[in-house]
Design a protein around this motif. Sequence first.
Motif, PDB file in Angstrom:
ATOM      1  N   LEU A 246     -35.074  39.276  69.184  1.00 29.34           N
ATOM      2  CA  LEU A 246     -33.678  39.846  69.449  1.00 29.34           C
ATOM      3  C   LEU A 246     -33.263  38.825  70.461  1.00 29.34           C
ATOM      4  N   ASN A 247     -34.069  38.356  71.345  1.00 31.21           N
ATOM      5  CA  ASN A 247     -33.377  37.073  72.253  1.00 31.21           C
ATOM      6  C   ASN A 247     -32.770  36.021  71.310  1.00 31.21           C
ATOM      7  N   LEU A 248     -33.548  35.572  70.394  1.00 33.61           N
ATOM      8  CA  LEU A 248     -33.196  34.477  69.629  1.00 33.61           C
ATOM      9  C   LEU A 248     -31.788  34.912  68.824  1.00 33.61           C
ATOM     10  N   LEU A 249     -31.770  35.892  68.112  1.00 33.23           N
ATOM     11  CA  LEU A 249     -30.533  36.435  67.526  1.00 33.23           C
ATOM     12  C   LEU A 249     -29.488  36.374  68.289  1.00 33.23           C
TER      13      LEU A 249
ATOM     14  N   ARG B 114     -39.126  46.005  61.841  1.00 29.63           N
ATOM     15  CA  ARG B 114     -39.163  46.715  62.925  1.00 29.63           C
ATOM     16  C   ARG B 114     -38.217  46.686  64.165  1.00 29.63           C
ATOM     17  N   LEU B 115     -37.512  45.768  64.102  1.00 29.29           N
ATOM     18  CA  LEU B 115     -36.486  45.300  65.207  1.00 29.29           C
ATOM     19  C   LEU B 115     -35.391  46.090  64.676  1.00 29.29           C
ATOM     20  N   ARG B 116     -34.949  46.175  63.319  1.00 32.47           N
ATOM     21  CA  ARG B 116     -33.833  46.735  62.631  1.00 32.47           C
ATOM     22  C   ARG B 116     -34.056  48.304  63.046  1.00 32.47           C
TER      23      ARG B 116
ATOM     24  N   LYS C 207     -28.545  48.841  62.684  1.00 36.18           N
ATOM     25  CA  LYS C 207     -27.219  48.263  63.113  1.00 36.18           C
ATOM     26  C   LYS C 207     -27.653  46.576  63.212  1.00 36.18           C
ATOM     27  N   PHE C 208     -26.365  45.806  63.142  1.00 41.95           N
ATOM     28  CA  PHE C 208     -25.961  44.610  63.783  1.00 41.95           C
ATOM     29  C   PHE C 208     -26.956  43.407  62.963  1.00 41.95           C
ATOM     30  N   ILE C 209     -28.184  43.637  62.673  1.00 44.53           N
ATOM     31  CA  ILE C 209     -28.906  42.243  61.927  1.00 44.53           C
ATOM     32  C   ILE C 209     -28.382  42.348  60.304  1.00 44.53           C
TER      33      ILE C 209
END
Length: 226
Positions: free
Chosen positions: A167-170, A204-206, A212-214
């Motif tokens: 998430l930080n990288l994105l 998992r992050l999604r 949302k978002f990715i």
Amino acid sequence: MIPVMIVEDELIVAMELENFINSKSEYKLVARVNNIDDALYCALEYKPQVILMDINIKGKKDGITSASLIGEKINTTFIYLTAYCDENTVNRALKTSPVSYLLKPFNREELYVALKLASNTYHNLYENCSKVGDILLDKEFSFDSVNKQLILNGEFIHLTKREKELLNLLIKSKNSVVSIYDMENEIWPDKLPNENTRRTLVCRLRIKLNNKFIETIPAIGYRINI
């Protein structure tokens, strides 16, 4: 009271630690275990804010590997206990961001300072952060870029170490594509993952972002749109 767990297989050391913690009104011992399997179970069950972790605990995994696994599941802080301070062990331990590293035999004053540092670190990281991060994703989601915390409607969303890194990288490259190559080298610098591992992490992050978002850029990489 601050919940503390002891992971130590030397009985005398474990008893001394327990007696010390019980003598301090600000701390509460929630578990004392002597093996890694019980440590993993009790960490998830009791969610201690501070874990006193023997590095050379008996079992298939040592204390450093176990701390890394626990840190992916719960928010906590670690104080390492060991009789060894060789460069390799110290470098491995530092990757898990411990609060303190106590060499045996340690005294009560050293232990008390380590506990105070750990509880203060936990408070600053997980309890005293702003409930709105410095980066707004939308009206519901925000991100605390200092502590790498995802926040949804004022509540912290638990992220594993690699979810935080992704998430930080994105977010650092927001609205721009992060290539698969850059993503893999940033998150898995020592050993590149297979495609399934990478896709599972993104999935998992999604889910934690409520899908949302990715955005997936086929055969190229990923982009977070905010």
